[in-house]
Design a protein around this motif. Structure first.
Motif, PDB file in Angstrom:
ATOM      1  N   GLY A   1       5.348   7.129  -9.827  1.00  0.00           N
ATOM      2  CA  GLY A   1       5.224   7.824  -8.544  1.00  0.00           C
ATOM      3  C   GLY A   1       6.250   7.348  -7.533  1.00  0.00           C
ATOM      4  O   GLY A   1       6.742   8.131  -6.708  1.00  0.00           O
TER       5      GLY A   1
ATOM      6  N   MET B   1      -1.225   8.865  -9.587  1.00  0.00           N
ATOM      7  CA  MET B   1      -2.601   9.225  -9.262  1.00  0.00           C
ATOM      8  C   MET B   1      -3.009  10.381 -10.193  1.00  0.00           C
ATOM      9  O   MET B   1      -2.990  10.176 -11.398  1.00  0.00           O
ATOM     10  CB  MET B   1      -2.731   9.574  -7.796  1.00  0.00           C
TER      11      MET B   1
ATOM     12  N   TYR C   1       1.375   9.610 -15.051  1.00  0.00           N
ATOM     13  CA  TYR C   1       0.678  10.185 -13.896  1.00  0.00           C
ATOM     14  C   TYR C   1       0.883   9.316 -12.662  1.00  0.00           C
ATOM     15  O   TYR C   1       0.836   8.086 -12.749  1.00  0.00           O
ATOM     16  CB  TYR C   1      -0.838  10.291 -14.147  1.00  0.00           C
TER      17      TYR C   1
ATOM     18  N   HIS D   1      -6.806   6.326 -11.397  1.00  0.00           N
ATOM     19  CA  HIS D   1      -5.930   5.466 -10.593  1.00  0.00           C
ATOM     20  C   HIS D   1      -6.743   4.417  -9.833  1.00  0.00           C
ATOM     21  O   HIS D   1      -6.314   3.277  -9.685  1.00  0.00           O
ATOM     22  CB  HIS D   1      -5.136   6.339  -9.616  1.00  0.00           C
TER      23      HIS D   1
ATOM     24  N   ASN E   1       3.366   5.674 -16.567  1.00  0.00           N
ATOM     25  CA  ASN E   1       2.128   5.938 -17.299  1.00  0.00           C
ATOM     26  C   ASN E   1       1.788   7.433 -17.256  1.00  0.00           C
ATOM     27  O   ASN E   1       0.651   7.829 -17.450  1.00  0.00           O
ATOM     28  CB  ASN E   1       0.985   5.074 -16.777  1.00  0.00           C
TER      29      ASN E   1
ATOM     30  N   ALA F   1       0.813  -1.220   0.000  1.00  0.00           N
ATOM     31  CA  ALA F   1       0.000   0.000   0.000  1.00  0.00           C
ATOM     32  C   ALA F   1       0.844   1.266   0.000  1.00  0.00           C
ATOM     33  O   ALA F   1       0.421   2.303  -0.509  1.00  0.00           O
ATOM     34  CB  ALA F   1      -0.923  -0.012   1.219  1.00  0.00           C
TER      35      ALA F   1
ATOM     36  N   ARG G   1      -2.358   4.889 -18.643  1.00  0.00           N
ATOM     37  CA  ARG G   1      -3.540   4.164 -18.149  1.00  0.00           C
ATOM     38  C   ARG G   1      -4.782   4.923 -18.584  1.00  0.00           C
ATOM     39  O   ARG G   1      -4.832   6.146 -18.509  1.00  0.00           O
ATOM     40  CB  ARG G   1      -3.478   3.909 -16.638  1.00  0.00           C
TER      41      ARG G   1
END
Ligand code: TPP
Ligand code: MG
Length: 243
Positions: A65, A97, A95, A162, A93, A33, A158
Protein backbone atom coordinates in the motif's frame (compact mmCIF):
# COMPACT_ATOMS: atom_id res chain seq x y z
CA UNK A 1 3.66 -6.77 24.00
CA UNK A 2 3.55 -4.33 26.92
CA UNK A 3 3.63 -1.44 24.44
CA UNK A 4 0.70 -2.96 22.54
CA UNK A 5 -1.18 -3.19 25.83
CA UNK A 6 -0.41 0.49 26.57
CA UNK A 7 1.55 -0.37 29.72
CA UNK A 8 4.25 1.67 31.49
CA UNK A 9 6.79 -1.14 30.87
CA UNK A 10 6.36 -0.86 27.08
CA UNK A 11 9.16 0.34 24.78
CA UNK A 12 7.61 3.84 24.77
CA UNK A 13 6.02 3.56 28.21
CA UNK A 14 2.71 2.69 26.58
CA UNK A 15 2.47 6.03 24.75
CA UNK A 16 3.09 4.60 21.28
CA UNK A 17 0.92 1.50 21.10
CA UNK A 18 0.68 -0.60 17.95
CA UNK A 19 0.89 2.42 15.66
CA UNK A 20 4.16 3.83 17.02
CA UNK A 21 6.30 0.92 18.12
CA UNK A 22 9.83 2.22 18.63
CA UNK A 23 12.91 0.81 20.34
CA UNK A 24 16.20 2.64 20.29
CA UNK A 25 17.81 -0.30 22.09
CA UNK A 26 16.90 -2.62 19.20
CA UNK A 27 17.59 0.09 16.61
CA UNK A 28 13.99 -0.16 15.48
CA UNK A 29 13.13 3.39 14.54
CA UNK A 30 9.44 3.02 14.46
CA UNK A 31 6.28 1.94 12.82
CA UNK A 32 4.10 4.88 11.87
CA UNK A 33 0.36 5.32 11.54
CA UNK A 34 0.52 7.19 8.24
CA UNK A 35 1.11 4.78 5.37
CA UNK A 36 4.50 5.58 3.75
CA UNK A 37 5.55 7.93 6.53
CA UNK A 38 8.45 5.78 7.69
CA UNK A 39 10.31 5.95 4.36
CA UNK A 40 11.52 9.57 4.46
CA UNK A 41 12.46 9.06 8.12
CA UNK A 42 14.49 6.00 7.09
CA UNK A 43 16.23 8.19 4.47
CA UNK A 44 17.19 10.49 7.34
CA UNK A 45 18.85 7.53 9.06
CA UNK A 46 20.63 6.68 5.79
CA UNK A 47 21.84 10.26 5.51
CA UNK A 48 23.10 10.14 9.12
CA UNK A 49 25.11 6.98 8.34
CA UNK A 50 26.82 8.68 5.39
CA UNK A 51 27.39 11.85 7.38
CA UNK A 52 28.93 9.97 10.31
CA UNK A 53 30.89 7.67 8.02
CA UNK A 54 29.90 4.37 9.67
CA UNK A 55 29.27 1.13 7.76
CA UNK A 56 25.68 0.62 8.84
CA UNK A 57 22.72 -0.09 6.55
CA UNK A 58 19.07 0.92 6.88
CA UNK A 59 16.32 -1.61 6.14
CA UNK A 60 13.10 0.25 5.46
CA UNK A 61 10.18 -2.20 5.56
CA UNK A 62 6.67 -1.35 4.37
CA UNK A 63 3.58 -2.82 2.72
CA UNK A 64 2.44 -2.76 -0.92
CA UNK A 65 0.00 0.00 0.00
CA UNK A 66 2.87 2.39 0.75
CA UNK A 67 4.23 2.19 -2.79
CA UNK A 68 1.41 4.32 -4.19
CA UNK A 69 2.12 7.17 -1.80
CA UNK A 70 4.14 10.25 -2.79
CA UNK A 71 6.60 9.79 0.08
CA UNK A 72 7.66 6.40 -1.36
CA UNK A 73 8.71 8.01 -4.65
CA UNK A 74 10.40 10.98 -2.99
CA UNK A 75 12.33 8.60 -0.75
CA UNK A 76 13.58 6.36 -3.55
CA UNK A 77 14.60 9.43 -5.55
CA UNK A 78 16.57 10.99 -2.72
CA UNK A 79 18.11 7.66 -1.65
CA UNK A 80 19.49 7.10 -5.15
CA UNK A 81 20.56 10.72 -5.62
CA UNK A 82 22.43 10.84 -2.29
CA UNK A 83 23.80 7.27 -2.42
CA UNK A 84 22.13 6.31 0.84
CA UNK A 85 23.05 2.86 2.22
CA UNK A 86 19.50 1.51 2.25
CA UNK A 87 17.41 -1.50 1.30
CA UNK A 88 13.75 -0.65 0.74
CA UNK A 89 11.81 -3.85 1.49
CA UNK A 90 8.22 -4.08 0.27
CA UNK A 91 6.13 -6.81 1.87
CA UNK A 92 3.68 -7.36 -0.99
CA UNK A 93 0.87 -9.42 0.51
CA UNK A 94 -1.40 -8.60 -2.45
CA UNK A 95 -3.76 -6.37 -0.45
CA UNK A 96 -3.57 -2.93 1.11
CA UNK A 97 -6.19 -3.32 3.79
CA UNK A 98 -9.14 -4.62 1.64
CA UNK A 99 -7.89 -3.31 -1.72
CA UNK A 100 -6.20 -5.74 -4.10
CA UNK A 101 -2.88 -4.51 -5.48
CA UNK A 102 -4.20 -4.40 -9.06
CA UNK A 103 -6.99 -2.03 -8.01
CA UNK A 104 -4.61 0.42 -6.34
CA UNK A 105 -1.37 0.27 -8.28
CA UNK A 106 -0.85 0.82 -12.03
CA UNK A 107 2.26 -1.36 -11.71
CA UNK A 108 1.48 -4.58 -9.88
CA UNK A 109 5.05 -5.91 -9.84
CA UNK A 110 6.35 -3.53 -7.20
CA UNK A 111 10.05 -4.20 -7.90
CA UNK A 112 9.64 -2.49 -11.28
CA UNK A 113 9.02 0.83 -9.54
CA UNK A 114 12.77 0.90 -8.80
CA UNK A 115 13.59 1.49 -12.46
CA UNK A 116 12.07 4.99 -12.33
CA UNK A 117 14.99 5.89 -10.05
CA UNK A 118 17.64 3.84 -11.86
CA UNK A 119 17.83 1.68 -8.77
CA UNK A 120 18.33 -2.08 -8.38
CA UNK A 121 14.92 -3.78 -8.10
CA UNK A 122 14.47 -7.41 -7.11
CA UNK A 123 11.49 -9.70 -6.59
CA UNK A 124 11.65 -12.73 -4.34
CA UNK A 125 9.26 -15.42 -3.12
CA UNK A 126 8.50 -14.06 0.35
CA UNK A 127 7.41 -17.55 1.46
CA UNK A 128 10.94 -18.88 0.89
CA UNK A 129 12.95 -17.81 3.95
CA UNK A 130 16.32 -18.85 2.53
CA UNK A 131 15.71 -17.11 -0.81
CA UNK A 132 14.83 -13.93 1.08
CA UNK A 133 18.00 -14.25 3.13
CA UNK A 134 20.16 -14.80 0.04
CA UNK A 135 18.93 -11.74 -1.83
CA UNK A 136 18.91 -9.60 1.33
CA UNK A 137 22.57 -10.45 2.00
CA UNK A 138 23.40 -9.36 -1.53
CA UNK A 139 21.49 -6.07 -1.34
CA UNK A 140 22.83 -5.22 2.13
CA UNK A 141 26.38 -5.76 0.82
CA UNK A 142 25.62 -3.50 -2.15
CA UNK A 143 24.31 -0.80 0.20
CA UNK A 144 27.28 -1.13 2.56
CA UNK A 145 30.09 -1.40 0.04
CA UNK A 146 28.84 0.72 -2.87
CA UNK A 147 26.34 2.98 -1.11
CA UNK A 148 23.78 1.93 -3.70
CA UNK A 149 20.20 1.64 -2.43
CA UNK A 150 17.79 -0.99 -3.75
CA UNK A 151 14.14 -2.03 -3.69
CA UNK A 152 13.30 -5.62 -2.74
CA UNK A 153 9.76 -6.93 -3.26
CA UNK A 154 8.86 -9.97 -1.13
CA UNK A 155 5.71 -11.60 -2.45
CA UNK A 156 3.71 -13.10 0.38
CA UNK A 157 0.22 -13.17 1.88
CA UNK A 158 -1.58 -12.41 5.11
CA UNK A 159 -4.06 -14.98 6.34
CA UNK A 160 -6.12 -12.63 8.45
CA UNK A 161 -7.68 -9.24 7.93
CA UNK A 162 -5.55 -6.11 8.13
CA UNK A 163 -6.76 -5.36 11.66
CA UNK A 164 -9.60 -5.96 14.10
CA UNK A 165 -11.82 -3.66 12.02
CA UNK A 166 -11.29 -5.62 8.77
CA UNK A 167 -14.21 -8.04 8.18
CA UNK A 168 -12.11 -9.80 5.50
CA UNK A 169 -14.93 -10.17 2.99
CA UNK A 170 -12.97 -9.17 -0.12
CA UNK A 171 -11.42 -12.56 -0.91
CA UNK A 172 -12.42 -16.21 -0.98
CA UNK A 173 -11.52 -18.71 1.74
CA UNK A 174 -9.99 -20.94 -0.96
CA UNK A 175 -7.45 -18.26 -1.80
CA UNK A 176 -6.39 -18.09 1.85
CA UNK A 177 -6.16 -21.90 2.12
CA UNK A 178 -4.10 -22.07 -1.04
CA UNK A 179 -1.49 -19.64 0.36
CA UNK A 180 -1.46 -21.45 3.71
CA UNK A 181 -0.16 -24.57 1.95
CA UNK A 182 2.97 -22.54 1.14
CA UNK A 183 3.42 -21.09 4.63
CA UNK A 184 6.94 -19.70 5.10
CA UNK A 185 7.57 -21.23 8.54
CA UNK A 186 6.15 -24.66 7.73
CA UNK A 187 8.02 -24.77 4.41
CA UNK A 188 11.32 -23.97 6.14
CA UNK A 189 10.63 -26.77 8.63
CA UNK A 190 9.99 -29.22 5.77
CA UNK A 191 13.16 -28.10 4.01
CA UNK A 192 15.29 -28.54 7.13
CA UNK A 193 13.78 -31.98 7.69
CA UNK A 194 14.65 -33.00 4.13
CA UNK A 195 18.20 -31.76 4.70
CA UNK A 196 18.27 -33.89 7.89
CA UNK A 197 19.03 -30.79 9.95
CA UNK A 198 15.91 -31.04 12.13
CA UNK A 199 13.55 -33.79 13.26
CA UNK A 200 9.80 -33.51 13.93
CA UNK A 201 10.53 -33.60 17.67
CA UNK A 202 12.99 -30.72 17.40
CA UNK A 203 10.52 -28.66 15.39
CA UNK A 204 7.87 -29.33 18.03
CA UNK A 205 10.30 -28.29 20.78
CA UNK A 206 11.09 -24.99 19.00
CA UNK A 207 7.35 -24.44 18.53
CA UNK A 208 6.73 -24.97 22.24
CA UNK A 209 9.62 -22.68 23.21
CA UNK A 210 8.33 -19.88 21.01
CA UNK A 211 4.77 -20.32 22.27
CA UNK A 212 6.03 -20.13 25.87
CA UNK A 213 8.04 -17.00 25.06
CA UNK A 214 4.94 -15.30 23.61
CA UNK A 215 2.81 -16.39 26.56
CA UNK A 216 5.42 -14.96 28.95
CA UNK A 217 5.35 -11.65 27.08
CA UNK A 218 1.55 -11.53 27.29
CA UNK A 219 1.66 -12.34 31.02
CA UNK A 220 4.31 -9.67 31.60
CA UNK A 221 2.14 -7.13 29.73
CA UNK A 222 -1.02 -8.09 31.60
CA UNK A 223 0.68 -7.84 34.97
CA UNK A 224 2.46 -4.54 34.20
CA UNK A 225 1.14 -1.27 35.63
CA UNK A 226 -0.76 1.27 33.54
CA UNK A 227 1.00 4.62 33.06
CA UNK A 228 0.43 6.98 35.98
CA UNK A 229 -2.09 9.72 35.03
CA UNK A 230 0.21 12.30 36.62
CA UNK A 231 2.71 11.59 33.79
CA UNK A 232 0.19 12.50 31.11
CA UNK A 233 2.15 15.57 29.98
CA UNK A 234 5.64 14.17 30.66
CA UNK A 235 6.69 13.59 27.04
CA UNK A 236 4.66 16.36 25.43
CA UNK A 237 6.99 18.89 23.81
CA UNK A 238 4.57 21.70 23.02
CA UNK A 239 3.16 23.88 25.75
CA UNK A 240 -0.29 25.43 25.74
CA UNK A 241 -0.89 27.84 22.86
CA UNK A 242 -0.14 31.41 23.86
CA UNK A 243 -3.10 33.70 24.40
C1 TPP B 1 -1.80 8.07 4.26
C2 TPP B 1 -2.74 7.00 4.78
N1 TPP B 1 -3.82 6.67 4.03
C3 TPP B 1 -4.68 5.72 4.47
C4 TPP B 1 -4.47 5.11 5.67
C5 TPP B 1 -5.42 4.01 6.15
N2 TPP B 1 -4.73 2.72 6.00
C6 TPP B 1 -4.16 2.13 7.06
S1 TPP B 1 -3.37 0.72 6.61
C7 TPP B 1 -3.82 0.88 5.01
C8 TPP B 1 -3.41 -0.16 3.98
C9 TPP B 1 -1.93 -0.22 3.80
O1 TPP B 1 -1.60 -1.25 2.92
P1 TPP B 1 -0.42 -2.25 3.21
O2 TPP B 1 0.77 -1.42 3.58
O3 TPP B 1 -0.30 -3.14 2.03
O4 TPP B 1 -0.86 -2.99 4.54
P2 TPP B 1 -1.59 -4.41 4.77
O5 TPP B 1 -3.07 -4.19 4.63
O6 TPP B 1 -1.05 -5.40 3.83
O7 TPP B 1 -1.27 -4.76 6.20
C10 TPP B 1 -4.57 2.03 4.82
C11 TPP B 1 -5.11 2.47 3.52
C12 TPP B 1 -3.36 5.51 6.45
N3 TPP B 1 -3.08 4.96 7.63
N4 TPP B 1 -2.49 6.45 5.97
MG1 MG C 1 -0.41 -5.18 1.94
Amino acid sequence: MAELFGKETGTSHGRGGSMHLFSQEHRFYGGYAIVGQALPIACGSGYAINYQGTDEVVMSIFGDGATNIGAFHESLNVAKLWHLPMVFVCVNNLYGMGTAVNRASAVTEIWKKACAYDMTGERVDGMDVLAVRRITDQLVAQAREKHEPSLLECVTYRYRGHSMSDPDTYRGKDEIKEWQTRDAILSLGEHLKKQKMLTDQEIQRIDEEVTAQVEDAVKFAEESPDPDPKDLYRDVYAGEAAG
